[in-house]
Design a protein around this motif. Structure first.
Motif, PDB file in Angstrom:
ATOM      1  N   ARG A 108     -40.829  32.496 -15.459  1.00  0.00           N
ATOM      2  CA  ARG A 108     -40.098  33.636 -16.025  1.00  0.00           C
ATOM      3  C   ARG A 108     -40.693  33.996 -17.380  1.00  0.00           C
ATOM      4  O   ARG A 108     -40.823  33.142 -18.257  1.00  0.00           O
ATOM      5  CB  ARG A 108     -38.606  33.313 -16.161  1.00  0.00           C
ATOM      6  N   ARG A 109     -41.064  35.270 -17.533  1.00  0.00           N
ATOM      7  CA  ARG A 109     -41.658  35.729 -18.794  1.00  0.00           C
ATOM      8  C   ARG A 109     -40.732  36.726 -19.475  1.00  0.00           C
ATOM      9  O   ARG A 109     -40.294  37.693 -18.865  1.00  0.00           O
ATOM     10  CB  ARG A 109     -43.022  36.380 -18.543  1.00  0.00           C
ATOM     11  N   ARG A 110     -40.463  36.471 -20.750  1.00  0.00           N
ATOM     12  CA  ARG A 110     -39.671  37.379 -21.571  1.00  0.00           C
ATOM     13  C   ARG A 110     -40.630  38.207 -22.421  1.00  0.00           C
ATOM     14  O   ARG A 110     -41.306  37.685 -23.309  1.00  0.00           O
ATOM     15  CB  ARG A 110     -38.716  36.601 -22.475  1.00  0.00           C
ATOM     16  N   ASN A 111     -40.711  39.497 -22.137  1.00  0.00           N
ATOM     17  CA  ASN A 111     -41.556  40.410 -22.898  1.00  0.00           C
ATOM     18  C   ASN A 111     -40.738  40.987 -24.045  1.00  0.00           C
ATOM     19  O   ASN A 111     -39.735  41.674 -23.821  1.00  0.00           O
ATOM     20  CB  ASN A 111     -42.063  41.540 -22.004  1.00  0.00           C
ATOM     21  N   ILE A 112     -41.165  40.711 -25.273  1.00  0.00           N
ATOM     22  CA  ILE A 112     -40.425  41.163 -26.454  1.00  0.00           C
ATOM     23  C   ILE A 112     -41.301  42.116 -27.257  1.00  0.00           C
ATOM     24  O   ILE A 112     -42.460  41.800 -27.564  1.00  0.00           O
ATOM     25  CB  ILE A 112     -40.002  39.966 -27.324  1.00  0.00           C
ATOM     26  N   ASN A 122     -37.681  42.784 -21.856  1.00  0.00           N
ATOM     27  CA  ASN A 122     -37.491  42.777 -20.416  1.00  0.00           C
ATOM     28  C   ASN A 122     -38.024  41.473 -19.848  1.00  0.00           C
ATOM     29  O   ASN A 122     -38.799  40.775 -20.499  1.00  0.00           O
ATOM     30  CB  ASN A 122     -38.127  44.001 -19.728  1.00  0.00           C
ATOM     31  N   GLN A 123     -37.571  41.151 -18.658  1.00  0.00           N
ATOM     32  CA  GLN A 123     -37.925  39.878 -18.044  1.00  0.00           C
ATOM     33  C   GLN A 123     -38.551  40.109 -16.689  1.00  0.00           C
ATOM     34  O   GLN A 123     -38.235  41.084 -15.995  1.00  0.00           O
ATOM     35  CB  GLN A 123     -36.687  38.993 -17.892  1.00  0.00           C
ATOM     36  N   VAL A 161     -40.065  28.948 -18.745  1.00  0.00           N
ATOM     37  CA  VAL A 161     -39.823  30.235 -19.406  1.00  0.00           C
ATOM     38  C   VAL A 161     -40.831  30.381 -20.538  1.00  0.00           C
ATOM     39  O   VAL A 161     -41.013  29.463 -21.339  1.00  0.00           O
ATOM     40  CB  VAL A 161     -38.395  30.334 -19.977  1.00  0.00           C
ATOM     41  N   ILE A 162     -41.507  31.543 -20.593  1.00  0.00           N
ATOM     42  CA  ILE A 162     -42.423  31.808 -21.693  1.00  0.00           C
ATOM     43  C   ILE A 162     -42.035  33.113 -22.383  1.00  0.00           C
ATOM     44  O   ILE A 162     -41.453  34.010 -21.769  1.00  0.00           O
ATOM     45  CB  ILE A 162     -43.897  31.892 -21.235  1.00  0.00           C
ATOM     46  N   GLU A 163     -42.356  33.173 -23.656  1.00  0.00           N
ATOM     47  CA  GLU A 163     -42.151  34.401 -24.440  1.00  0.00           C
ATOM     48  C   GLU A 163     -43.503  35.091 -24.587  1.00  0.00           C
ATOM     49  O   GLU A 163     -44.514  34.445 -24.871  1.00  0.00           O
ATOM     50  CB  GLU A 163     -41.582  34.059 -25.808  1.00  0.00           C
ATOM     51  N   HIS A 312     -23.259  44.319 -13.285  1.00  0.00           N
ATOM     52  CA  HIS A 312     -24.259  43.318 -12.900  1.00  0.00           C
ATOM     53  C   HIS A 312     -24.396  42.261 -13.993  1.00  0.00           C
ATOM     54  O   HIS A 312     -24.421  42.590 -15.178  1.00  0.00           O
ATOM     55  CB  HIS A 312     -25.619  43.980 -12.667  1.00  0.00           C
ATOM     56  N   LYS A 313     -24.521  41.016 -13.584  1.00  0.00           N
ATOM     57  CA  LYS A 313     -24.704  39.937 -14.552  1.00  0.00           C
ATOM     58  C   LYS A 313     -26.142  39.870 -15.052  1.00  0.00           C
ATOM     59  O   LYS A 313     -26.399  39.440 -16.177  1.00  0.00           O
ATOM     60  CB  LYS A 313     -24.315  38.595 -13.926  1.00  0.00           C
ATOM     61  N   GLU A 314     -27.092  40.271 -14.211  1.00  0.00           N
ATOM     62  CA  GLU A 314     -28.491  40.144 -14.569  1.00  0.00           C
ATOM     63  C   GLU A 314     -29.186  41.502 -14.575  1.00  0.00           C
ATOM     64  O   GLU A 314     -28.777  42.439 -13.892  1.00  0.00           O
ATOM     65  CB  GLU A 314     -29.213  39.204 -13.590  1.00  0.00           C
ATOM     66  N   CYS A 315     -30.252  41.576 -15.377  1.00  0.00           N
ATOM     67  CA  CYS A 315     -31.066  42.785 -15.424  1.00  0.00           C
ATOM     68  C   CYS A 315     -32.453  42.403 -15.927  1.00  0.00           C
ATOM     69  O   CYS A 315     -32.638  41.344 -16.516  1.00  0.00           O
ATOM     70  CB  CYS A 315     -30.441  43.847 -16.336  1.00  0.00           C
TER      71      CYS A 315
END
Length: 363
Positions: A108-112, A122-123, A161-163, A312-315
């Motif tokens: 899972r990648r978190r794009n900040i 966004n993820q 998980v990566i940022e 929705h719980k997730e997005c």
């Protein structure tokens, strides 16, 4: 044990943080430098002796395959130097690799990034962990993990998980990166189209790599804020017979919608009603439909879609199932002169700065 493979060039501002996050877990760290002119190589050597030079040849797949070839362990995880390990369950990952030895692990990648003065996030789930004797990379840009036998493969969601900060660029940097990507993608498209002509003659099948490259061309144009041009590539990509469950197809549809709005084609975007059944069961698509209706002055429908998104719980795009949706409902009510309703929804946004400004303004 796992080998972590990284290709890098002129990333002295990121490479130390990238490697520092990985160091405590005892992974073998492989760094392939593709021609840095700054201190990237020297910094990398402070964290691992496995630093190799790879002459850049405008081919990201070739560079990543080179890095993977240097790994001592049978399983590798590939990350970029502007990505930083945030969470990992090493024991669970080891178990999953044993449980699914021939599959590809998705992380899972978190794009900040910041846009218009607002931090956004966004993820996404991306394929990154695999046995190096069964998979390799293909594609000179936006390269993809491909089975060496050419067959489709299964995946699993790895506890990683990566940022990612690679999208957090100035407008000038975004433009430069988009132009570089566009040139390489056009070269890739030309090669694929030549191959496709031969394939169609032989077996009558479409080359499914072409729509993916068209999608990436559209994303490059979108990054450069050339929204009309982006629409053209997205439209071409979506003309192929595609699986609506593929993540890149979902993203292509949604980015196409935003490109239509940003290029002043809000009325044309109403055609997305026709694909609601295939794509509409997500907060992200429902939020997009809310914007489409909002831009076409169909305010009741817009409010309805924004409210759906909040259930929705997730997005994937942070806020579309909460403060962003509430904020747009507040804007609609304020424009309609319904101040009490507007205040109610602005307050639901919590510390979202645009909503706080509207509340101050309305006082």
């Amino acid at each position: 044990m796992l080998s972590v493979c990284i290709i890098t060039k002129n990333e002295e501002k990121n490479i130390a943080s990238c490697l520092r996050c990985l160091k405590p877990y005892g992974f073998e760290l492989i760094v392939a430098d593709t021609g840095s002119a700054d201190g990237t190589r020297e910094i990398a050597l402070q964290y691992t002796e496995n630093v190799y030079d790879f002459p850049w040849c405008n081919d990201f797949a070739a560079a990543k395959n080179f890095a993977v070839s240097k790994a001592s362990y049978p399983y590798v995880m590939v990350i970029d130097s502007d990505e930083f390990l945030e969470k990992i369950d090493v024991d669970k990952l080891s178990q999953m690799i044993k449980q699914y030895p021939d599959r590809v692990g998705r992380i899972r990648r978190r794009n900040i990034f910041t846009r218009n003065g607002q931090q956004q996030e966004n993820q996404e789930w991306i394929n990154r962990i695999f046995p190096k004797d069964k998979f390799h990379y293909e594609g000179r840009i936006h390269e993809q993990i491909t089975a060496m036998d050419g067959n489709e493969y299964e995946t699993y969601q790895a506890p990683v998980v990566i940022e990612h900060t690679g999208y957090d660029l100035t407008p000038e940097e975004r433009k430069e990166k988009a132009n570089r990507n566009f040139t390489l993608l056009m070269q890739e498209l030309e090669c694929l189209e030549e191959e496709a002509q031969q394939e169609e003659k032989e077996n009558g099948q479409e080359n499914q790599q072409i729509p993916y490259v068209l999608y990436q061309l559209g994303k490059s144009c979108y990054m450069a804020e050339e929204y009309g041009k982006a629409c053209e590539y997205f439209s071409k990509g979506l003309s192929y017979d595609l699986n609506p469950k593929l993540e890149y197809v979902i993203d292509m549809v949604e980015t196409y919608g935003y490109a239509l709005l940003n290029s002043g084609q809000a009325e044309m975007a109403l055609s997305f009603e026709n694909i609601y059944e295939a794509f509409g069961n997500s907060a992200d698509f429902q939020f997009l439909m809310g914007l489409i209706y909002m831009n076409n002055a169909r305010f009741e429908r817009a409010i309805e879609e924004f409210q759906k998104a909040t259930r929705h719980k997730e997005c994937r795009n942070k806020g579309v199932n909460s403060y962003s949706a509430y904020y747009n409902i507040g804007v609609i009510y304020e424009c309609l002169g319904k101040k009490e309703e507007a205040v109610k929804y602005y307050k639901k946004c919590g510390a979202y700065e645009p909503a706080e400004k509207r509340l101050i303004s309305m006082k």
